[in-house]
Design a protein around this motif. Structure first.
Motif, PDB file in Angstrom:
ATOM      1  N   LEU A  13      11.615   6.914  14.853  1.00  0.00           N
ATOM      2  CA  LEU A  13      11.109   7.789  13.758  1.00  0.00           C
ATOM      3  C   LEU A  13      11.456   7.056  12.327  1.00  0.00           C
ATOM      4  N   ASP A  14      11.948   6.245  12.381  1.00  0.00           N
ATOM      5  CA  ASP A  14      12.326   5.283  11.151  1.00  0.00           C
ATOM      6  C   ASP A  14      11.080   4.865  10.498  1.00  0.00           C
ATOM      7  N   PRO A  15      10.659   5.129   9.205  1.00  0.00           N
ATOM      8  CA  PRO A  15       9.663   4.973   8.420  1.00  0.00           C
ATOM      9  C   PRO A  15       9.619   3.260   8.467  1.00  0.00           C
ATOM     10  N   GLY A  16      10.530   2.633   8.199  1.00  0.00           N
ATOM     11  CA  GLY A  16      10.560   1.127   8.172  1.00  0.00           C
ATOM     12  C   GLY A  16      10.072   0.555   9.370  1.00  0.00           C
ATOM     13  N   ALA A  17      10.356   1.096  10.565  1.00  0.00           N
ATOM     14  CA  ALA A  17       9.802   0.561  11.783  1.00  0.00           C
ATOM     15  C   ALA A  17       8.252   0.724  12.162  1.00  0.00           C
ATOM     16  N   ILE A  18       8.063   2.092  11.539  1.00  0.00           N
ATOM     17  CA  ILE A  18       6.464   2.364  11.536  1.00  0.00           C
ATOM     18  C   ILE A  18       5.708   1.471  10.993  1.00  0.00           C
ATOM     19  N   VAL A  19       6.113   1.113   9.665  1.00  0.00           N
ATOM     20  CA  VAL A  19       5.418   0.246   8.705  1.00  0.00           C
ATOM     21  C   VAL A  19       5.247  -1.159   9.416  1.00  0.00           C
ATOM     22  N   GLU A  20       6.477  -1.469   9.779  1.00  0.00           N
ATOM     23  CA  GLU A  20       6.429  -3.095  10.507  1.00  0.00           C
ATOM     24  C   GLU A  20       5.401  -2.960  11.433  1.00  0.00           C
ATOM     25  N   ALA A  21       5.479  -1.981  12.374  1.00  0.00           N
ATOM     26  CA  ALA A  21       4.484  -2.033  13.624  1.00  0.00           C
ATOM     27  C   ALA A  21       3.209  -1.866  13.135  1.00  0.00           C
ATOM     28  N   ASN A  22       2.853  -1.493  12.005  1.00  0.00           N
ATOM     29  CA  ASN A  22       1.207  -1.208  11.317  1.00  0.00           C
ATOM     30  C   ASN A  22       1.266  -2.168  10.064  1.00  0.00           C
ATOM     31  N   PRO A  23       0.990  -3.433  10.270  1.00  0.00           N
ATOM     32  CA  PRO A  23       0.723  -4.308   8.948  1.00  0.00           C
ATOM     33  C   PRO A  23      -0.072  -3.840   8.043  1.00  0.00           C
ATOM     34  N   GLU A  24      -1.214  -2.904   8.485  1.00  0.00           N
ATOM     35  CA  GLU A  24      -2.278  -2.487   7.649  1.00  0.00           C
ATOM     36  C   GLU A  24      -1.687  -1.515   6.575  1.00  0.00           C
ATOM     37  N   TYR A  25      -0.489  -1.078   6.836  1.00  0.00           N
ATOM     38  CA  TYR A  25       0.112  -0.116   6.034  1.00  0.00           C
ATOM     39  C   TYR A  25       0.957  -0.751   4.731  1.00  0.00           C
ATOM     40  N   LEU A  26       0.970  -2.125   5.080  1.00  0.00           N
ATOM     41  CA  LEU A  26       1.516  -2.743   3.777  1.00  0.00           C
ATOM     42  C   LEU A  26       0.394  -2.818   2.816  1.00  0.00           C
ATOM     43  N   PRO A  27       0.761  -2.855   1.532  1.00  0.00           N
ATOM     44  CA  PRO A  27      -0.227  -3.019   0.502  1.00  0.00           C
ATOM     45  C   PRO A  27      -0.532  -4.472   0.370  1.00  0.00           C
ATOM     46  N   ILE A  28      -1.933  -4.506  -0.348  1.00  0.00           N
ATOM     47  CA  ILE A  28      -2.390  -5.841  -0.504  1.00  0.00           C
ATOM     48  C   ILE A  28      -1.543  -6.523  -1.737  1.00  0.00           C
ATOM     49  N   THR A  29      -0.892  -7.618  -1.628  1.00  0.00           N
ATOM     50  CA  THR A  29      -0.003  -8.116  -2.502  1.00  0.00           C
ATOM     51  C   THR A  29      -0.922  -9.593  -3.113  1.00  0.00           C
ATOM     52  N   GLU A  80       9.253   4.363  -3.934  1.00  0.00           N
ATOM     53  CA  GLU A  80       9.494   4.423  -5.143  1.00  0.00           C
ATOM     54  C   GLU A  80       9.717   2.711  -5.526  1.00  0.00           C
ATOM     55  N   THR A  81       9.994   1.978  -4.531  1.00  0.00           N
ATOM     56  CA  THR A  81      10.227   0.519  -4.815  1.00  0.00           C
ATOM     57  C   THR A  81       9.031  -0.348  -4.625  1.00  0.00           C
ATOM     58  N   GLY A  82       7.785   0.465  -4.379  1.00  0.00           N
ATOM     59  CA  GLY A  82       6.402  -0.094  -4.262  1.00  0.00           C
ATOM     60  C   GLY A  82       6.133  -1.010  -2.916  1.00  0.00           C
ATOM     61  N   ILE A  83       7.047  -0.758  -2.007  1.00  0.00           N
ATOM     62  CA  ILE A  83       6.624  -1.309  -0.611  1.00  0.00           C
ATOM     63  C   ILE A  83       5.459  -0.736   0.074  1.00  0.00           C
ATOM     64  N   ILE A  84       5.371   0.538  -0.052  1.00  0.00           N
ATOM     65  CA  ILE A  84       4.252   1.191   0.316  1.00  0.00           C
ATOM     66  C   ILE A  84       3.571   2.205  -0.684  1.00  0.00           C
ATOM     67  N   SER A  85       2.383   2.508  -0.837  1.00  0.00           N
ATOM     68  CA  SER A  85       1.757   3.245  -1.770  1.00  0.00           C
ATOM     69  C   SER A  85       2.058   4.918  -1.362  1.00  0.00           C
ATOM     70  N   GLY A  86       1.779   5.742  -2.198  1.00  0.00           N
ATOM     71  CA  GLY A  86       2.277   7.296  -2.172  1.00  0.00           C
ATOM     72  C   GLY A  86       1.013   7.684  -0.750  1.00  0.00           C
ATOM     73  N   LYS A  87      -0.162   7.174  -0.754  1.00  0.00           N
ATOM     74  CA  LYS A  87      -1.262   7.420   0.086  1.00  0.00           C
ATOM     75  C   LYS A  87      -0.765   7.044   1.497  1.00  0.00           C
ATOM     76  N   ILE A  88      -0.307   5.740   1.659  1.00  0.00           N
ATOM     77  CA  ILE A  88       0.108   5.059   2.880  1.00  0.00           C
ATOM     78  C   ILE A  88       1.377   5.815   3.389  1.00  0.00           C
ATOM     79  N   ALA A  89       2.364   6.398   2.452  1.00  0.00           N
ATOM     80  CA  ALA A  89       3.351   7.135   2.933  1.00  0.00           C
ATOM     81  C   ALA A  89       3.026   8.377   3.501  1.00  0.00           C
TER      82      ALA A  89
END
Ligand code: ADP
Ligand code: MG
Length: 496
Positions: free
Chosen positions: A418-434, A390-399
């Motif tokens: 299991l924390d999604p923050g940690a998962i995204v941090e470990a996978n930079p490709e999950y972050l959206p192109i800004t 909802e804050t646009g850190i990741i897209s719905g698709k990446i979620a």
């Protein structure tokens, strides 16, 4: 047999009898433990097996739970009720009678509120009474035995008025009753273990006809979906029978009897013709005093009632803007509702949160046969995932990929967080192109190719912008930051 029935000429009439085993520590009339799944014939005293001279003593906890249920459905709690003997002969009751409440039940009236489609309906209850459960026959290849562990377990039998008119209504009513029993912690409500048993009575009559026709009772469906199927099937069967013999006396076409649902055949199957009340020779139980409750006692219990499922459902719709279906699904399961409540502590996007809790994660957990509260995934994890969307850190698709990872990590042996923050941090490709330079050419191309949508947006139709954002997201395969796409689109359109 004809296949085209004139359903619209007929009105189905449905009433339910729900037997809920109360989750008291001991039995209704003895100190024997009330516990499922133990070694046979361990949880018994001489009262359970009907030894001569053994006297019943009423369990206060069972009375309390019955009163809680009555108050939860807005019924009248009788200050005077009484137990009766119901005689029958079958090895599951060594006493040859059941102790029940016939003439003076503890709960009278009340109703269960259900949302059917977009309509709110109140289904009236006739009565609810306390009675004791029977033992269980166990059949082996060439002999049968009896387990009396269940004999004497307290039951609350909840009898609806014949007030439902579709199979769906019957299933929704039953689910609502289950949810109430669950919220007040009166029963385990486990249909597989038999702690919630539903008998459904079905008849049909011509539209506008006065009085009811004979009813068929269908016993022991072990799920709400089977209940719905059984009722739908029985309605069709009765209508066909009446239409096949339009000149016969309806009394002879459908005779009052008991059926059971055969899920494999998808049919209701005749068990026996119906017994009538006088066969049971009811009379007041001489070993028990009438049950007298004071108004103070009843009021004291009223004060302890928790938020009830229907109240919670209304709150979710009016305060959290959930859809009626979403709200019903959430509240129907006490554990799921509690899980959602906890996640709400960390997340204000209730609607998205509800969707992840009742749709996305259950879909991913189906194969594991687990519900969300049974997994190590915490409400706060889901709250954090939804916040990131909802804050646009990741897209719905990446979620969705993050959720897949959460479930995969849950079952993997390496104990990754299991924390999604940690998962995204470990996978930079999950972050959206800004990166604006990467996204800008795509935005420009989309604006050029969709002149009408741009004009619509300028003319004040906000939906047109969502369409344009969607086009950019499509071309970036969902990897662009929706926030940056939005900004660039606005800039691009302003320049026009
Ligand atoms: P019985 O005396 O056969 O036990 P009750 O009047 O106690 O019948 O009703 C038992 C259940 O059957 C109740 O839930 C009631 O709503 C339902 N019921 C009664 N008559 C009909 C009918 N004609 N069609 C459908 N359901 C009915
Ligand atoms: Mg009856």
């Amino acid at each position: 047999m004809k296949t085209a029935h004139h359903h619209h000429n007929w009105e189905p009439v449905i009433g339910l009898e729900i037997h809920a085993e109360l989750n008291t520590r001991s039995k209704l009339f003895s100190s024997a433990p009330n516990h499922f799944g133990d070694e046979p014939n361990r949880n018994i005293t001489e009262v359970c097996t009907g030894m001569p001279g053994a006297l019943p003593v009423l369990n206060k906890e069972a009375v309390r739970k019955a009163v809680q249920f009555g108050l939860a459905v807005g019924a009248r709690v009788a200050t005077f009720s009484q137990f009766d003997r119901k005689s029958y002969f079958y090895p599951d009751s060594p006493r040859n009678f059941q102790i029940t409440q016939y003439a003076h039940p503890i709960i009278l009236g009340g109703s269960v509120m259900v949302v059917v489609g977009d309509e709110e309906k109140a289904f009236p209850i006739n009565r609810a009474h306390l009675e004791d459960d029977a033992g269980m026959l166990k059949h082996f290849s060439d002999f049968a035995t009896v387990d009396y562990n269940r004999a004497g377990v307290p039951l609350l039998e909840i009898v609806s008025e014949p007030c439902m008119h579709t199979a769906k209504e019957a299933a929704l009513y039953a689910m609502a009753v289950k949810a109430i029993l669950d919220y007040i912690d009166a029963s385990d409500c486990n249909m597989q273990e038999g702690s919630l048993r539903i008998d459904v009575n079905v008849s049909v009559r011509k539209k506008g006809e006065a009085g009811f026709r004979n009813k068929i009772e269908i016993k022991n469906m072990n799920s709400f979906s089977n209940l719905e199927k059984a009722v739908a099937h029985e309605i069709t069967r009765q209508i066909s029978a009446y239409e096949q013999y339009p000149d016969k006396d309806p009394q002879d076409v459908i005779q009052q009897s008991t059926y059971r649902w055969d899920p494999d055949k998808g049919q209701t199957v005749l068990m026996r013709r119906k017994e009538y009340a006088d066969d049971y020779r009811y009379f007041p139980e001489p070993d028990l005093l009438p049950l007298i409750l004071t108004p103070e006692y009843i009021e004291e219990i009223r004060k302890t009632l928790p938020e009830l499922p229907y109240e919670r459902e209304k709150r979710y719709i009016s305060k959290l803007q959930l859809g009626p279906q979403q709200a019903f699904t959430l509240v129907s399961d006490k554990q799921i509702a509690a899980y959602f409540e906890e996640a709400l502590q960390d997340c204000t996007y209730a609607k998205t949160l509800a969707n992840w809790i009742i749709v996305e994660f259950p879909g991913r957990l189906k194969e594991l046969g687990k519900t969300l509260p049974e997994t190590p995934i915490q409400p706060s994890h889901i709250a954090s995932l939804v916040n990131m969307i909802e804050t646009g850190i990741i897209s719905g698709k990446i979620a969705k990929s993050v959720a897949d990872d959460m479930v995969a990590r849950m079952t993997a042996p390496n104990n990754l967080p299991l924390d999604p923050g940690a998962i995204v941090e470990a996978n930079p490709e999950y972050l959206p192109i800004t990166n604006r330079e990467t996204i800008l050419p795509i935005v420009e191309a989309v604006v050029a190719a969709n002149a009408q949508s741009v004009a619509d947006f300028i003319a004040g139709r906000d939906r047109a912008l969502a369409f344009l954002v969607g086009q950019v997201m499509k071309q970036t395969k969902g990897s662009a930051s929706p926030q940056v796409v939005n900004e660039l689109l606005m800039e691009c359109i302003k320049k026009k």
